[in-house]
Structure formats: C-alpha cells, structure tokens
Design a protein around this motif. Structure first.
Motif, short mmCIF file in Angstrom:
data_model
loop_
_atom_site.label_atom_id
_atom_site.label_comp_id
_atom_site.label_asym_id
_atom_site.label_seq_id
_atom_site.Cartn_x
_atom_site.Cartn_y
_atom_site.Cartn_z
N THR A 193 -3.59 7.56 -10.09
CA THR A 193 -2.90 6.30 -10.39
C THR A 193 -1.57 6.46 -9.66
O THR A 193 -1.22 7.56 -9.26
CB THR A 193 -2.70 6.11 -11.91
N SER A 194 -0.84 5.35 -9.43
CA SER A 194 0.28 5.46 -8.48
C SER A 194 1.67 5.24 -9.05
O SER A 194 2.62 5.07 -8.29
CB SER A 194 0.04 4.49 -7.32
N GLU A 195 1.81 5.24 -10.37
CA GLU A 195 3.14 5.03 -10.95
C GLU A 195 4.20 5.84 -10.21
O GLU A 195 5.19 5.31 -9.73
CB GLU A 195 3.17 5.44 -12.43
N THR A 196 3.98 7.14 -10.15
CA THR A 196 5.06 8.03 -9.69
C THR A 196 5.44 7.77 -8.24
O THR A 196 6.62 7.67 -7.90
CB THR A 196 4.67 9.50 -9.87
N ILE A 197 4.44 7.63 -7.36
CA ILE A 197 4.80 7.48 -5.95
C ILE A 197 5.39 6.09 -5.69
O ILE A 197 6.25 5.92 -4.83
CB ILE A 197 3.59 7.77 -5.03
N MET A 198 4.99 5.11 -6.47
CA MET A 198 5.55 3.78 -6.28
C MET A 198 6.99 3.74 -6.79
O MET A 198 7.88 3.16 -6.14
CB MET A 198 4.68 2.73 -6.98
N ASN B 47 1.51 -5.19 -6.31
CA ASN B 47 0.15 -4.78 -6.67
C ASN B 47 -0.46 -4.05 -5.49
O ASN B 47 -0.14 -4.33 -4.34
CB ASN B 47 -0.69 -6.04 -6.96
N GLN B 48 -1.33 -3.09 -5.75
CA GLN B 48 -2.12 -2.55 -4.64
C GLN B 48 -3.59 -2.43 -5.02
O GLN B 48 -3.93 -2.13 -6.16
CB GLN B 48 -1.56 -1.24 -4.10
N TRP B 49 -4.43 -2.70 -4.04
CA TRP B 49 -5.87 -2.50 -4.13
C TRP B 49 -6.14 -1.19 -3.41
O TRP B 49 -5.83 -1.06 -2.23
CB TRP B 49 -6.63 -3.62 -3.40
N CYS B 50 -6.72 -0.23 -4.11
CA CYS B 50 -6.93 1.05 -3.45
C CYS B 50 -8.00 1.87 -4.18
O CYS B 50 -8.55 1.45 -5.18
CB CYS B 50 -5.62 1.85 -3.41
N ASN B 51 -8.28 3.02 -3.62
CA ASN B 51 -9.15 4.00 -4.26
C ASN B 51 -8.30 4.99 -5.04
O ASN B 51 -7.19 5.33 -4.61
CB ASN B 51 -10.02 4.72 -3.22
N VAL B 52 -8.80 5.45 -6.17
CA VAL B 52 -8.13 6.52 -6.90
C VAL B 52 -9.17 7.56 -7.28
O VAL B 52 -10.37 7.28 -7.26
CB VAL B 52 -7.39 6.03 -8.18
N TYR C 34 0.83 -1.21 0.00
CA TYR C 34 0.00 0.00 0.00
C TYR C 34 0.86 1.26 0.00
O TYR C 34 1.70 1.43 0.89
CB TYR C 34 -0.94 0.02 1.21
N PHE C 35 0.62 2.10 -0.98
CA PHE C 35 1.36 3.36 -1.12
C PHE C 35 0.45 4.54 -0.81
O PHE C 35 -0.77 4.43 -0.92
CB PHE C 35 1.94 3.46 -2.54
N PRO C 36 1.04 5.70 -0.47
CA PRO C 36 0.23 6.83 0.01
C PRO C 36 -0.79 7.37 -1.00
O PRO C 36 -0.58 7.32 -2.21
CB PRO C 36 1.28 7.90 0.32
N LEU C 37 -1.85 7.92 -0.42
CA LEU C 37 -2.95 8.53 -1.18
C LEU C 37 -2.51 9.82 -1.86
O LEU C 37 -3.03 10.15 -2.92
CB LEU C 37 -4.08 8.86 -0.18
N LEU C 38 -1.57 10.53 -1.24
CA LEU C 38 -1.24 11.87 -1.75
C LEU C 38 0.12 11.88 -2.43
O LEU C 38 1.09 11.31 -1.93
CB LEU C 38 -1.25 12.88 -0.60
N ILE C 39 0.16 12.56 -3.58
CA ILE C 39 1.36 12.57 -4.42
C ILE C 39 1.85 14.00 -4.62
O ILE C 39 1.06 14.88 -4.97
CB ILE C 39 1.04 11.91 -5.78
N PRO C 40 3.14 14.25 -4.39
CA PRO C 40 3.67 15.61 -4.56
C PRO C 40 3.65 16.06 -6.02
O PRO C 40 3.85 15.24 -6.93
CB PRO C 40 5.13 15.50 -4.08
N GLU C 41 3.44 17.34 -6.20
CA GLU C 41 3.31 17.91 -7.55
C GLU C 41 4.52 17.58 -8.43
O GLU C 41 4.37 17.24 -9.60
CB GLU C 41 3.14 19.43 -7.43
N SER C 42 5.71 17.65 -7.83
CA SER C 42 6.92 17.45 -8.64
C SER C 42 6.99 16.05 -9.23
O SER C 42 7.59 15.85 -10.28
CB SER C 42 8.16 17.70 -7.77
N LEU D 47 -12.61 2.17 -7.08
CA LEU D 47 -11.67 1.21 -6.50
C LEU D 47 -11.04 0.44 -7.64
O LEU D 47 -11.68 0.18 -8.66
CB LEU D 47 -12.41 0.24 -5.57
N TRP D 48 -9.79 0.09 -7.48
CA TRP D 48 -9.12 -0.71 -8.50
C TRP D 48 -7.97 -1.46 -7.90
O TRP D 48 -7.69 -1.35 -6.71
CB TRP D 48 -8.70 0.17 -9.67
#
Lengths: 484, 484
Positions: free
Chosen positions: A117-122, A141-146, A76-84, A164-165
């Motif tokens: 989607t979580s490419e960047t934070i992962m 893999n992660q199961w999460c809300n986007v 599980y990776f964080p919900l919030l992603i930095p702009e950069s 959810l995906w």
C-alpha cells in the motif's frame, strides 16, 4: 434441428459442478472457463485475462469519472518503498511487516520492499508539496499493483499476493473536512457496487480490531456471498494526524500559523471481480450486470443450408441496429460452431442478453430475446428490438440486484443470545447483534466461532443493549459473519 | 497596471536557466517546476505527479482507442517472473540479466525477479491458451510498470529504474502476418508521435547490435532532441519463432498439422513525456501540444477594483463558451494571485492557449488570445472566440511539429567520409551515412565517437555505397547519433 454441427454441443466444456453443491470448485471453474483469469507460474499470483481485465477497465472508467468530478487527480508513485518509511508509523509498520517482499540488497542502499500500500511513499512527497492551506484539500489517487506476501490459502481475485487496486490519499485542513470526504468516498463505492455491479452492500465502521493499521477509524462496505461468508469490498479511512506527524506534513493555516493536516485514504481492488462472479453467477457460468459488461448483447444467427444468407444478413442488420442505439453487441457469425454451442459459450461468459434469429424469424420479421439471468425468452418484433433490448437490460440489471438483496435479507439473523449467535454463524448466516466493541471480546468470538464483526452500521436506532457475547453494555449493534 | 499584488510576480519560481545554455539543468527544472514529476526517495525512481500522469492518461486513451480498433485486447500478467523463465530464451536472458531486481527468497520457491519486460511470463500462458489456428492471431497488450536496475546515470522520464509502459504481444500463423503487423504497430506509433505529440520521428530497422534481445529484427522510432542526441521513442519487434519454441507454443494449422507460430512485441513508455518536454519546451517552461493537453486554454481575468464583477462574469462566460464547444479550458479566477503571476504560471505549465479579458475588453466586446508557442497576441471579437481558439490550437499543434521538423532537418548531415562523420557527431548532428551493418564495425564507431546507429530507414533509394567507417560494401545507409 438440422444445424451444422450438433454434436459439438456435447464437447463444450461447461461448468462441471453445481453452485449450490460445491461452491469453491464452482467459483474456480467459472473464473477459469469464462476466461476471466488464470493461474500464474508463481504461487498465489494470477493472470488477468482480457475478459477479466475488460471488467476492470470498465470499473476504472466509471470510477475515474466519479472521482475526477470530485477534484481527485490520478498520479503514480514508486513500486519500491524504503524500510525506514514503514517504521515511521508504528501501527502501520506492524500491520504490514509480515507480508512485505524485500528486494535483494543493491549498491549499499537501504533495504526496499515492494509496496503493500502506498501511504508512506506518498506522504513523503506530500510533505514536500504541501506548504499552505491553499494547497488543500489535496486529493490524489493511483491505480497500481500492490503485493502482500500472503501465507494463507490464496484464491483468484479474492486473495492473491499481487492484485490491482486504486488507492486514494487526501489531505485536509480539518477533521470535519476529512470526516465528510471519508463518507463521500464510501458513498461513491456504494454507488459503484449497487448501481453498477448490482452487489448490495452494508456500510458502517470497522471495530477496533478490524481497523486499518495506522487509521483513526475505518469505514467499510461488506457484501454477503452465496456461501454465507462476508466479503469486504472497499474501505475508506480517516487516518487522523498520525501519518502527517510521522512524515512531517504541515501547512500554514489561514491564521498564519503552522498546522498538522488530517488525512484520508480509500481503496478497492480487483477483488470486486471475484465478488461479481460469486454473487451473480449460476450453474451455466458467469452473469455480468449489463452496466459493467463490455458486450451487452450477443446476436446469434440460427442458420440452415436453406435461407442461410437471409438469416446472416438479418443478424447483421439487428446487430447494427443495437450498436447504433448504443447497446454494445457482438455478432457471432462464426461458421464452425453450431448455434447451440454459441448459446452455451455466451451463457458461460456472462453476456446479459442473447438475440436469436432463424429463418422463421426472418419470415415473421421478429427475433428472440433471451435474458441471461432468468433464461426468459421473448419474441420481439424487429422494429421493437432496440427498445425491448434496452428494457430487458435494465430489467437484468435491476433483477440481479434484487435477487442478491433478497438472498442477503433472507440470510440475515438477529441474535439475542450467544447460543443463537453461534447457531446462526454455524448455519453461515449474517448475524446482527449488540456488541460491546471491546477487542478482547471480539477475539473470543473469533476463537469460538471463526466469525468477526464485519461492520457497525452508521445509523443505529434505539438505545443500545447488552453485548451478545459478554453481556456488558453495548451502545451499538454490529454485523458478524465468517469472512474471506 | 494597478493590479492586486504586482509584487508577487518577482516571487514566481520560473525556469532559472536558458534551454540553449544548460539543457540538462533546464530539462530538470521544467520537469520539476511544471509539476510533471518529482524525485523519489529511492535512487533512480520517480514520482509521476498529476500533471505528468494526465499526459500519460491522454496517451493511453488515444492509444487504447487505436489498438482496440485493431483487435488488441488489454490484460494483466504478474509482476514477478521465475528465474527459469528468463533462461529459456538464451539471448533474452543475457540481455536482461544485469538489470534484474530479485526478491528475497521465500518459502523454498524458485528465485523470482520483478519484470523488466513480460515476454516470458506472457508466453508461458500463451502456450496454454493457443490450440488451433482459430485462436490466432492472438493480440494482447498490457499497461504496467517494469523495473530495470540501471547502473548508469538515471534521468526522470528518460531513464529510470521503474517506468510505466505498454507492451503488446501478438501471435500469428505466418511470418507474413507477423511482418505486416510489426509495421502496422510502428505506423500507429508514428501517428501517435507525429500527429498527437507533434514529435517528428525517423523509422527503420535496428542494426544487429541494437536489436532487442531474442528478436529476429527490431523496428524503431527515433527522434532528434535539441541537444543533438537521438531518443528512441518506441520499438516494434518481429520475435520470429524463438520464444514460441522456448515456451512450447504450438497450434493446429488449417492443414491439421502442428505448427510453431510467429510472434511480435511492441512497446513505448513514459519516456514519451520526457521527449515532449525536451522537443517543445522553451525558456518559459513546458509547451504541451494541444492534442495531448488536458487543459487546452486558460482564461485569465485581469481585474481592477473598478469593474471587477463585470470582468469576472465575462471570463466565466468565455470559459463556458469554450467548454461548450469542446475546448477543455480552465478559468483561473483565483483572487490571491495577480494576472501576471498567472500568465507566468500557465506558461510554465505549458497550457497551449491563453485567453485574457480585462475591463477594456469587456467594453469593446473582445478578448485577447495568446499562443504559448510563439507568444503571438491577437485581439478577437467575443463572438469569434470559439472559432479563433480552435484555429489557433490547430496552428499551435502544426507549428510545434513544423518547428521540430525544421530543427531536425537543419541538424542532419550526410557524411561521405569518416572524417566528416566524426566532425558531424562531434558537432552533435544526426548523421546519414552508408553502413556495412557489421557488429564489429559498429562497435568501433561507438568506441571512437560514442555514436551508434539509430535506424536503417525502410525505403532506401539508390544502389548502395561503401561503409563510412570500414569502406566495405554497404547495401544501405543508416542514421547515426549520440543517444540517450
């Protein structure tokens, strides 16, 4: 019939429109009345109710088993992603920018958005974790809300701002490893859709215009819905080395040199539940394929004042026999509803098989099995119940897939000319046509017909032809349709 | 030992500090090096890595089974909550206001925040769904992420801005039904903590000052950590009728009259993983109780050039025997690491049992079993492996709970005077003392000692006494401690 409260039947809130007459309204009513989901107070969001969430849990259980067998681990990776982070991969940034929901700035930190989607934070973490070829392949893999702040019309399960995906993100030593597993995951998706959800799919590559933002290429599963629109059910991307370069992912190879790895990502969402509704449902409501239904059979006792206890006892006995044989079933022995009301309710809610038992059946040591998909009734000896129920559930599962396949095949048209192409799209068909694969050409087709290429099948027979639109040489043919 | 790469051992990055010497640093190192979690790019967030997430999945699987047996259904409600919803229940609004993360305003809609908990958004739906007593009890749970913008120091698993949790929200006809199930869920939590996670807990009521914002009363589970601080592991609230009134939840009773229902909510979070680390870990790293460990035993072959194949074959055979018997095990037959390196690695990662097999063991038809908790070694006949492994895993499970209970009991002090109370808190003890339960008195205690009341046990023997702080009559005694 002298049942308890026959008048109640009229009060049942069934589906108020025909599927063939007003598909949009029919879909909404089935989703709401079968209690799969509800509207949320914030526009474009949905509440997934227990009956809908149970379908999702069953999909998760099935898919987790598949991917864990392939060495994929959940995380599980964080919900919030930095702009950069969004900016590091240019195409990706551009692709998602309009749909980002930013958080009000806090404590002087960088602006952050809710993950679309979580490419960047992962991959920021992957850069820390991957050191050598021994760490590869890495399969997470992660199961999460986007959240994607859609501005176009939203629709429960099909296009909502939050959904959810699962998103799988893998890293490989070579392009060959990556290519192979991109296909492997697409094949897992195909099996999930066809073998479990009974939804026939087309698989192939996406055209350049439809490729995921930042990917080298995208493979996809597409299904034809009853209204003639295609629905994308899942995608599996080869991301190439672009993200790895942008996020500084490197590994020490077997040759003791530094290398940039190859990456894949793949995902499907709660949209699958919407597809299930659309493909299988009928004028009575939802139809769940047995393999994804939590309750595979409902046992309904038909009671009269006389012989009441014997019928209820028999119903309990039959329900126990089914449960014991591993056929998840529900005994509806509620006193305050008539059998007719119950029939309607469980048809609306999509239970694939109904078992009825009344006083005469008790006498004759039999019961009645009713298939949800065809409505066919069969009198079955008590002693044959388990075997017959199992056989009928398999028949429902196969029947739903066959029916959907037949519909798709009957609504697929091969277009040799652009005039034919336009006519077929207008008639809401899935259209096969040679395609030059140029972005400009696809753009024109979309402007003129609102259709887009849905996929370019992997196996192309023949020597190619001329693009249905521009007439220039086309190596491959593609499927086109209006889409969700 | 003439093993392959003995020098590697020195390179292993073990835990660099003693648990007893620098608990804070020890905790961080175990979490990071056992690969349970990692820091995220946004302050106060965490990445839950596969090893940590597997613990969470095992907790979920166990708890889902428990609650489904009790008639609870899972569902999913939206991430974003409109501002007006928070305001409807005054105490609730006040409780969460400082920690809300608002989304930048969009499309002229009302301001929305990321859920810190879901009472309000769920009860808005409940008001639509509940019509009659036939709809009650309604028992819904969701597994999701929540966000509370903490300003105080965050710590992985224990206090992070985003965390994963489950929140159950039930609705009942009467206060009695509600009271009973508030206790029932607390008891499920106690069983999860003690029987599965091997963490002994104290249960009881929260004082007024520590009660959930908007609840009638809160019941809690508290555990004592090795640093003398208490950690709240879960809470189960009777919310009374306040939320129901605020959100317009009503039902037609058996008496055909309208009534306001009673509500409960209950939750635990990924904080449980932090508790596991703190309570059981040692200077070598993590120790997972067998019942929550995905891998219960690791088989490590000790290979030399001579007899290599025989040892590897035997290791495979032992691993298969364990798997076949339902003892999930991992065969570490990696070639590039020495056995010593592997011992350290699996100790660090907390696998409860190690099975070693070398050339002499093959000869003697035996193997060596090593308990992770005590380090005890036992030579075991091959034929006794499965039985002995099962017995030792049970012993590890029971031993961890007993050790934690002993620690707690030895660090619990009964304070008769406020001087004793202050001394005990200073010495980082868990303190039992009579307490008047007045908010003002608790506030003073907190100011002077930084301790708060952790729980007021359900079963109070005796006739009461005088408040340890203010001397006024106290009906009940409470546990006090510094806390996380």
């Amino acid at each position: 019939m002298a049942e308890k409260k026959p008048a109640e039947r009229d009060a049942l809130l069934g589906i108020g429109v025909k599927k063939a007459q007003d598909f949009v309204e029919w879909y909404s009513q089935v989703v709401l009345k079968a209690e799969l989901a509800d509207y949320a107070p914030v526009k474009g969001f949905m509440v997934i109710r227990p009956r809908g969430y149970a379908v999702w849990e069953n999909i998760q259980a099935h898919f987790n088993q598949c991917i864990k067998a392939l060495g994929v681990q959940n995380a599980y990776f964080p919900l919030l992603i930095p702009e950069s982070f969004f900016r590091r991969e240019a195409e990706h940034a551009q692709g998602f920018a309009p749909e980002l929901a930013w958080i009000e700035k806090k404590e002087g930190e960088e602006r952050v958005a809710i993950r679309p989607t979580s490419e960047t934070i992962m991959y920021d973490s992957y850069a820390k974790w991957i050191r050598s070829y021994r760490d590869l392949p890495l399969r997470i893999n992660q199961w999460c809300n986007v959240l994607r702040w859609e501005v176009s019309q939203t629709k429960i399960f099909l296009r909502t701002r939050e959904f959810l995906w699962q998103e799988g993100h893998c890293v490989y030593e070579s392009k060959e490893d990556c290519d192979r597993e991109v296909q492997l995951m697409l094949e897992e998706y195909r099996k999930l859709c066809e073998d479990v959800l009974a939804i026939p799919v087309l698989t192939g590559y996406k055209s350049k215009a439809e490729t995921f933002a930042g990917a080298l290429y995208t493979t996809t599963l597409e299904a034809l819905m009853p209204d003639g629109k295609a629905l994308q059910l899942g995608t599996s991307h080869n991301l190439g080395q672009g993200f790895a370069k942008a996020f500084g992912i490197e590994f020490l190879g077997r040759d003791e040199e530094k290398h940039v790895p190859w990456q894949s990502s793949w995902g499907f969402s709660t949209r699958l539940i919407g597809a299930l509704v659309m493909v299988h449902g009928d004028d009575k409501g939802l139809i769940l394929p047995p393999r994804i239904a939590s309750v595979k059979a409902v046992v309904v006792p038909i009671v009269f004042d006389k012989g009441r206890e014997a019928v209820l006892a028999k119903a309990r006995e039959l329900a126990q026999a089914l449960s014991k044989a591993g056929i998840a079933c529900h005994l509806d022995d509620r006193d305050e509803y008539s059998a007719g009301w119950k029939f309607n309710e469980w048809e609306l809610k999509g239970v694939p098989l109904r078992v009825e038992v009344g006083p005469k059946d008790v006498e004759k040591k039999q019961c009645v099995l009713v298939r949800r998909d065809t409505g066919e009734k069969a009198f079955v000896k008590e002693t044959d119940l388990v075997q017959e129920a199992g056989r009928l559930l398999d028949a429902v599962q196969a029947g739903l897939l066959a029916r959907a396949k037949k519909f798709r095949d009957e609504n697929t048209v091969e277009a040799k000319s652009y005039a034919d192409f336009q006519k077929a799209i207008e008639a809401r068909k899935l259209v096969k046509a040679f395609f030059c694969e140029q972005e400009a050409c696809e753009k024109k087709i979309k402007e003129e017909t609102t259709a887009t290429s849905r996929c370019i099948p992997f196996n192309q027979s023949g020597a190619g032809g001329k693009c249905v639109k521009c007439g220039s040489p086309a190596k491959r043919w593609a499927y086109f349709a209006k889409n969700y």
